[in-house]
Design a protein around this motif. Structure first.
Motif, short mmCIF file in Angstrom:
data_model
loop_
_atom_site.label_atom_id
_atom_site.label_comp_id
_atom_site.label_asym_id
_atom_site.label_seq_id
_atom_site.Cartn_x
_atom_site.Cartn_y
_atom_site.Cartn_z
N ARG A 11 -166.75 6.54 10.77
CA ARG A 11 -167.68 5.90 9.83
C ARG A 11 -167.02 5.73 8.46
N ILE A 12 -166.36 6.76 7.98
CA ILE A 12 -165.68 6.68 6.69
C ILE A 12 -164.57 5.63 6.76
N GLY A 13 -163.85 5.58 7.88
CA GLY A 13 -162.75 4.65 8.04
C GLY A 13 -163.16 3.19 8.07
N ARG A 14 -164.44 2.93 8.29
CA ARG A 14 -164.93 1.54 8.27
C ARG A 14 -165.24 1.05 6.85
N HIS A 15 -165.27 1.96 5.89
CA HIS A 15 -165.51 1.56 4.51
C HIS A 15 -164.27 0.79 4.03
N PRO A 16 -164.44 -0.37 3.41
CA PRO A 16 -163.29 -1.20 3.04
C PRO A 16 -162.23 -0.48 2.21
N PHE A 17 -162.64 0.33 1.24
CA PHE A 17 -161.66 1.05 0.43
C PHE A 17 -160.91 2.07 1.26
N ARG A 18 -161.62 2.85 2.05
CA ARG A 18 -161.01 3.94 2.84
C ARG A 18 -160.13 3.38 3.96
N ALA A 19 -160.48 2.23 4.48
CA ALA A 19 -159.74 1.63 5.60
C ALA A 19 -158.34 1.18 5.21
N ARG A 20 -158.08 1.03 3.93
CA ARG A 20 -156.76 0.58 3.47
C ARG A 20 -155.68 1.64 3.64
N PHE A 21 -156.06 2.89 3.75
CA PHE A 21 -155.08 3.97 3.74
C PHE A 21 -154.51 4.20 5.13
#
Length: 124
Positions: A11-21
């Motif tokens: 769920r966190i990884g689907r957030h656009p900011f978090r997915a960049r990492f």
């Protein structure tokens, strides 16, 4: 808890900011060279100094974006500051992290790093 933690990371990884990492270059090389056991010890130390106090110094700006795989993982998993911990993980700010909360944060960070190596989550 494993399934719950994986679901939370998804769920966190689907957030656009978090997915960049992603774990890349030097940060990945640190894991390759030192191994997960050492990186986990680094995570324990970094969390203890930068995140665990009730009022961390420079809260909200205390975690660099690069320089160690733990830093990258903290941003990817929303364990970078007390505000993100409260918002994404339900660990409220304003108190020193308990031992179980510190262990949880380290587990989240290490789980994300390991997932970067998993076949289902290939690095770019």
């Amino acid at each position: 808890m494993t399934d719950e933690l994986d679901a939370r990371l998804d769920r966190i990884g689907r957030h656009p900011f978090r997915a960049r990492f992603r774990l890349r270059g030097r940060d990945r090389a640190v894991v390759d060279l030192r191994g997960m056991r050492t990186v986990a010890k680094h995570a324990e130390d970094l969390i203890g100094r930068r995140l665990a106090p009730a009022e961390p110094r420079n809260d909200g700006r205390q975690t660099p974006y690069r320089g160690h795989p733990v830093f990258v993982a903290q941003h990817a998993t929303a364990t970078c500051c007390r505000t993100c911990l409260a918002r994404w993980h339900g660990i409220p700010a304003g108190h020193a992290l308990r031992d179980d909360e510190r262990a949880y944060v380290v587990e989240v960070i290490c789980r994300w790093i390991v997932r970067q190596y998993a076949p289902g989550h290939p690095p770019p």
